[in-house]
Structure formats: structure tokens, C-alpha cells
Write an enzyme that holds these catalytic residues in place. Structure first.
Site, short mmCIF file in Angstrom:
data_model
loop_
_atom_site.label_atom_id
_atom_site.label_comp_id
_atom_site.label_asym_id
_atom_site.label_seq_id
_atom_site.Cartn_x
_atom_site.Cartn_y
_atom_site.Cartn_z
N GLU A 1 -3.29 0.40 -9.22
CA GLU A 1 -2.29 1.48 -9.29
C GLU A 1 -0.95 0.78 -9.55
O GLU A 1 -0.55 -0.10 -8.79
CB GLU A 1 -2.28 2.19 -7.92
N HIS B 1 -0.78 -2.47 -7.20
CA HIS B 1 -1.58 -2.13 -6.03
C HIS B 1 -3.08 -2.24 -6.33
O HIS B 1 -3.65 -1.34 -6.96
CB HIS B 1 -1.18 -0.71 -5.57
N SER C 1 0.82 -1.22 0.00
CA SER C 1 0.00 0.00 0.00
C SER C 1 0.85 1.25 0.00
O SER C 1 0.34 2.34 -0.26
CB SER C 1 -0.81 0.07 1.29
N ASN D 1 -2.87 6.19 -1.28
CA ASN D 1 -2.84 6.28 0.19
C ASN D 1 -2.24 7.57 0.71
O ASN D 1 -2.49 7.93 1.86
CB ASN D 1 -2.13 5.05 0.76
C1 LIG Z 1 -5.55 0.64 1.70
C2 LIG Z 1 -5.12 0.56 0.29
O1 LIG Z 1 -3.93 0.32 0.04
C3 LIG Z 1 -6.00 0.84 -0.86
C4 LIG Z 1 -7.44 0.52 -0.69
O2 LIG Z 1 -7.89 -0.50 -1.07
S1 LIG Z 1 -8.34 1.71 0.05
C5 LIG Z 1 -9.97 1.06 0.02
C6 LIG Z 1 -10.60 1.26 -1.33
N1 LIG Z 1 -11.95 0.79 -1.29
C7 LIG Z 1 -12.98 1.62 -1.05
O3 LIG Z 1 -12.82 2.81 -0.93
C8 LIG Z 1 -14.30 0.93 -0.94
C9 LIG Z 1 -15.39 1.90 -0.65
N2 LIG Z 1 -16.67 1.17 -0.62
C10 LIG Z 1 -17.32 0.83 -1.74
O4 LIG Z 1 -16.94 1.15 -2.86
C11 LIG Z 1 -18.59 0.03 -1.55
O5 LIG Z 1 -19.07 0.24 -0.26
C12 LIG Z 1 -18.36 -1.49 -1.80
C13 LIG Z 1 -18.05 -1.68 -3.29
C14 LIG Z 1 -17.22 -2.07 -0.98
C15 LIG Z 1 -19.58 -2.27 -1.41
O6 LIG Z 1 -20.70 -1.71 -1.98
P1 LIG Z 1 -22.00 -1.38 -1.15
O7 LIG Z 1 -23.07 -1.13 -2.12
O8 LIG Z 1 -21.66 -0.34 -0.16
O9 LIG Z 1 -22.20 -2.65 -0.28
P2 LIG Z 1 -22.99 -3.94 -0.51
O10 LIG Z 1 -24.42 -3.57 -0.75
O11 LIG Z 1 -22.62 -4.77 0.66
O12 LIG Z 1 -22.31 -4.57 -1.81
C16 LIG Z 1 -22.64 -4.21 -3.13
C17 LIG Z 1 -22.83 -5.44 -3.91
O13 LIG Z 1 -21.60 -6.16 -4.05
C18 LIG Z 1 -21.74 -7.48 -3.52
N3 LIG Z 1 -20.50 -7.80 -2.84
C19 LIG Z 1 -19.99 -7.20 -1.74
N4 LIG Z 1 -18.81 -7.75 -1.44
C20 LIG Z 1 -18.57 -8.71 -2.36
C21 LIG Z 1 -17.51 -9.60 -2.59
N5 LIG Z 1 -16.38 -9.61 -1.82
N6 LIG Z 1 -17.60 -10.44 -3.63
C22 LIG Z 1 -18.68 -10.47 -4.41
N7 LIG Z 1 -19.71 -9.62 -4.27
C23 LIG Z 1 -19.66 -8.76 -3.26
C24 LIG Z 1 -22.92 -7.44 -2.60
O14 LIG Z 1 -23.57 -8.69 -2.58
C25 LIG Z 1 -23.79 -6.37 -3.21
O15 LIG Z 1 -24.63 -6.88 -4.19
P3 LIG Z 1 -26.10 -6.25 -4.42
O16 LIG Z 1 -25.85 -4.79 -4.73
O17 LIG Z 1 -26.64 -7.03 -5.56
O18 LIG Z 1 -26.81 -6.46 -3.13
N1 LIG Z 2 -6.40 -3.90 3.39
C1 LIG Z 2 -6.45 -3.14 2.33
O1 LIG Z 2 -7.43 -2.43 2.12
C2 LIG Z 2 -5.32 -3.14 1.38
C3 LIG Z 2 -4.11 -3.71 1.71
N2 LIG Z 2 -3.08 -3.69 0.81
C4 LIG Z 2 -1.81 -4.31 1.17
O2 LIG Z 2 -1.93 -5.71 0.98
C5 LIG Z 2 -1.09 -6.40 1.91
C6 LIG Z 2 -1.93 -7.38 2.71
O3 LIG Z 2 -2.96 -6.68 3.38
P1 LIG Z 2 -4.31 -7.43 3.85
O4 LIG Z 2 -4.61 -8.54 2.95
O5 LIG Z 2 -5.30 -6.38 4.08
O6 LIG Z 2 -3.82 -7.98 5.27
P2 LIG Z 2 -4.35 -9.25 6.09
O7 LIG Z 2 -4.04 -8.96 7.51
O8 LIG Z 2 -5.72 -9.61 5.69
O9 LIG Z 2 -3.38 -10.39 5.56
C7 LIG Z 2 -2.00 -10.34 5.79
C8 LIG Z 2 -1.36 -11.61 5.29
O10 LIG Z 2 0.03 -11.57 5.62
C9 LIG Z 2 0.38 -12.78 6.26
N3 LIG Z 2 1.47 -12.55 7.23
C10 LIG Z 2 1.42 -11.89 8.41
N4 LIG Z 2 2.62 -11.90 9.00
C11 LIG Z 2 3.44 -12.59 8.18
C12 LIG Z 2 4.80 -12.97 8.22
N5 LIG Z 2 5.58 -12.63 9.25
N6 LIG Z 2 5.32 -13.68 7.19
C13 LIG Z 2 4.55 -14.03 6.13
N7 LIG Z 2 3.24 -13.69 6.03
C14 LIG Z 2 2.71 -12.99 7.03
C15 LIG Z 2 -0.88 -13.18 6.99
O11 LIG Z 2 -0.81 -14.55 7.29
P3 LIG Z 2 -1.52 -15.12 8.63
O12 LIG Z 2 -2.98 -14.96 8.41
O13 LIG Z 2 -1.08 -16.54 8.65
O14 LIG Z 2 -0.99 -14.27 9.74
C16 LIG Z 2 -1.94 -12.85 5.94
O15 LIG Z 2 -2.02 -13.84 4.93
C17 LIG Z 2 -0.41 -5.31 2.76
O16 LIG Z 2 0.84 -5.00 2.17
C18 LIG Z 2 -1.38 -4.14 2.61
O17 LIG Z 2 -0.77 -2.91 2.81
C19 LIG Z 2 -3.22 -3.15 -0.44
C20 LIG Z 2 -4.41 -2.61 -0.82
C21 LIG Z 2 -5.54 -2.52 0.07
#
Ligand SMILES: CC(=O)CC(=O)SCCNC(=O)CCNC(=O)[C@H](O)C(C)(C)COP(=O)(O)OP(=O)(O)OC[C@H]1O[C@@H](n2cnc3c(N)ncnc32)[C@H](O)[C@@H]1OP(=O)(O)O
Ligand SMILES: NC(=O)C1=CN([C@@H]2O[C@H](COP(=O)(O)OP(=O)(O)OC[C@H]3O[C@@H](n4cnc5c(N)ncnc54)[C@H](OP(=O)(O)O)[C@@H]3O)[C@@H](O)[C@H]2O)C=CC1
Length: 283
Positions: A152, A140, A119, A190
């Protein structure tokens, strides 16, 4: 190069999502974690997500079974010998990722691409532990992977055009849209998102409003699909904290300093949805 077999390392929420999308798109996919129990948990999440698509008529039961049949569970990194592309999705920790990339470099075929779903961590630094930095790249995905359109793509300093093009083409085959970003802490996604999430947590910490109010204001007021605290819970509060620390270390700017409430929640094991409790409780 043509990518046929993909290995995903880390069967958590991101790794299982990436493996699902790869298998749904016709790729032979290895899903790896350190224990078979963790891989089985990931496979269960994939099964549930595929079943949701079937329920909604977006996938036939036959397509679901075919996708599941393309997935192979494994707990031995040596299986990397069979892949053209490894996508790492383990915990957001440079030490852990570096160790895995060193191993992958040793085990994967010489022409294989090694991608990280990090991330925020520098791709150049991850690439530098391998003997093939030109074949290392940031791929990403966004959470939840089966629903989110973006990948990304981040080039490290040494990433070759050939590697970039292969990953760009692959992302399109996975049904995703790509956007390129330079290798800076937190990339674009992020660097921008985490400041908002952290600010929402500061608002809660300072008692400016309840979690529900903060989320309602941002959700309905800004037309965001989820409020920031709900989104932080979805991402995982450990991951949110790790990313903010990378941003703070990388830019040295106090605007990224993680809110003490976030640190406290992570210390308590309140990691959000995945642990059953974060800013909200989950059944
Ligand atoms: C941290 C990082 O490094 C980067 C990141 O990823 S940051 C996070 C980025 N993601 C976001 O910002 C997500 C923001 N949220 C959303 O876009 C939406 O809430 C969402 C797409 C996650 C869900 O949509 P929603 O309408 O709010 O929820 P929900 O009604 O539960 O789901 C929508 C549909 O998808 C389906 N669905 C939800 N999760 C699912 C999954 N994992 N697999 C399959 N279908 C799924 C649901 O069944 C639902 O279907 P219906 O509309 O037919 O009922
Ligand atoms: N969460 C998010 O929204 C997003 C996350 N990411 C990135 O994806 C990656 C995974 O995140 P996410 O899936 O959310 O995290 P989770 O906590 O769901 O999963 C982490 C994974 O890493 C494994 N793990 C933990 N510690 C170790 C270790 N010491 N050695 C090897 N494997 C290890 C875990 O295994 P175990 O279960 O056995 O501990 C698990 O499979 C991170 O780099 C995160 O920044 C990218 C985009 C979005």
C-alpha cells in the site's frame, strides 16, 4: 532515479521480511537494528524463510546463498550514506520514527528516498521532521512480507510524483502489486482490518464465544485464511493496540476504542506469536 542499494531499519518481523524480499530481488541490502543481536535474530528469520522456499522448490540453494550474500548486517545508522532508499520498519511509535527520520535525513545522500513501513501513522508528519518531505513516502508491506502480494503506497502532502513513481516501480521489482491510498490514519488496510480484529477481541472479552470458536466462524464462515485472533497474534498485539490508538486519536470516533482485554494482554507482555503467547500459546 535508479535504486540500487536499500537500507532497512528495524530487523523485527517486518524489517527482516522486507530485507529478505529486497535481497531476493537482487538488491544490495543493509539490515539495521540498534543491536547486532537484534540484526542476527532478523537474519536467522530470513535464513529460515529462504530455507522454506528451497524446501518447496521455489528457490534453488544457490539463489538462497546469493540472497544471503546481498545482505549486510549493521547497527550504525551512518551506513545510510550508502543507500538510495531507506525503508524504516521500527516499532509503531511516532517519537521513535521521527527520531530515526531526522537522523536519516542527516546521513543519507541528498537524493535518497526515505520510506516508512508504518501501519497507521501520518506520513506527512514523519516527512515534516526532514528537510526533504518530497522524498518521503509510505511503503506499507503486509505480513508475512515474503508471501503477501500487496504494498500500500501512501503519499504525504509534499511527496513528489518522482518519488511515488520510483517506489511504485521498485515494489513491482520486488514482485508486489501496489495500491495507492491518501494519507489518513490507518490508511485503507488498517482502517478496515483493525475494526474487525478489535470486534473479535470484544467478543472474546464479553464471553460471547471462545477464541477457537471466533476464529473458526470467521475462517470457515467467511473464507478468511486466518481467524481474526490468530491474525492479531501474527501481527503483534502491541502493534494492533498502537494502530487502534492512532485510529481513535485520528478520527475521534469511539468505534475504534481498543478493547480493555487487548490493553491488558499488551501490559502482560502477551504480544502474540513474537512473545510466545497472545490469544494462543506458541512453542
Ligand atoms: C498490520 C498491518 O499493518 C498490515 C498487515 O500486514 S495485516 C496482516 C496481513 N496478512 C494476512 O492477513 C495474512 C493472512 N494469512 C494468510 O494469508 C495465510 O495464512 C499465510 C499466507 C500467512 C500462510 O498460509 P497458510 O496456508 O495459512 O499457512 P502455511 O500452510 O503455514 O503456509 C503456506 C505456505 O507458505 C510457506 N510459508 C509460510 N511462511 C513462510 C515464510 N515466512 N517464508 C517462506 N515460506 C513460508 C509454508 O511453508 C507453506 O508452504 P506449503 O503450502 O508448501 O506447505
Ligand atoms: N506486524 C505487522 O503485521 C505489520 C507491521 N507493520 C509496521 O512495521 C513496523 C514494525 O513492526 P514489526 O516488525 O511487526 O514489529 P517488531 O516488534 O517485530 O519489530 C520492531 C522493531 O523495532 C525495533 N525497535 C523497538 N523499539 C525501538 C526504538 N526505541 N528505537 C529503534 N528501534 C526500536 C525493534 O528492535 P529490538 O528488537 O531491538 O527491540 C525491532 O527491530 C511498525 O511500524 C508496524 O506498525 C506494517 C505492516 C504489518
Amino acid at each position: 532515479m535508479e535504486i540500487r542499494a536499500i537500507m532497512v531499519i528495524g530487523a523485527g518481523q517486518m524489517g527482516s521480511g522486507i530485507a529478505q524480499v529486497a535481497a531476493q530481488s537482487g538488491f544490495s541490502t543493509l539490515l539495521h537494528d540498534i543491536s547486532m543481536e537484534a540484526v542476527q535474530k532478523g537474519l536467522l528469520a530470513i535464513r529460515k524463510s529462504l530455507a522454506k522456499f528451497v524446501e518447496k522448490g521455489k528457490l534453488s540453494p544457490e539463489e538462497m546463498e546469493a540472497a544471503l550474500a546481498r545482505l549486510t548486517p549493521c547497527d550504525d545508522l551512518a551506513a545510510a550514506a550508502e543507500c538510495d532508499l531507506a525503508i524504516e520498519a521500527v516499532v509503531e511509535n511516532m517519537g521513535v520514527k521521527a527520531k530515526i527520520f531526522r537522523e536519516l535525513d542527516r546521513l543519507a545522500p541528498p537524493n535518497a528516498i526515505l520510506a516508512s513501513n508504518t501501519s497507521s501513522l501520518p506520513i506527512t508528519e514523519i516527512a515534516a521532521v526532514t528537510g526533504r518531505p518530497e522524498q518521503v513516502i509510505g511503503m506499507h508491506f503486509m505480513n508475512p512480507v515474503p508471501l503477501m502480494k500487496l504494498v500500500e503506497i501512501i503519499r504525504g502532502l509534499a511527496t513528489s510524483d518522482e518519488t511515488y513513481e520510483a517506489i511504485e516501480a521498485l515494489s513491482r521489482r520486488l514482485g508486489k502489486t501496489t495500491a495507492e491510498c491518501r494519507d489518513v490514519p490507518g490508511f485503507i488496510s488498517n482502517r478496515v482490518l483493525m475494526v474487525m480484529l478489535n470486534e473479535a477481541i470484544w467478543c472474546l472479552y464479553e464471553g460471547v464465544a471462545s477464541a477457537e470458536s471466533i476464529d473458526t466462524i470467521m475462517k470457515l464462515g467467511m473464507n478468511h485464511p486466518m481467524g481474526p485472533l490468530t491474525l492479531a497474534d501474527l501481527i503483534g498485539l502491541d502493534t494492533v493496540l498502537a494502530i487502534l490508538q492512532v485510529l481513535q486519536d485520528g478520527y475521534g470516533d469511539p468505534k475504534y476504542r481498543p478493547c480493555p482485554l487487548l490493553r491488558q494482554y499488551v501490559k502482560a507482555g502477551w504480544l502474540g506469536r513474537k512473545s510466545g503467547r497472545g490469544f494462543y500459546r506458541y512453542a
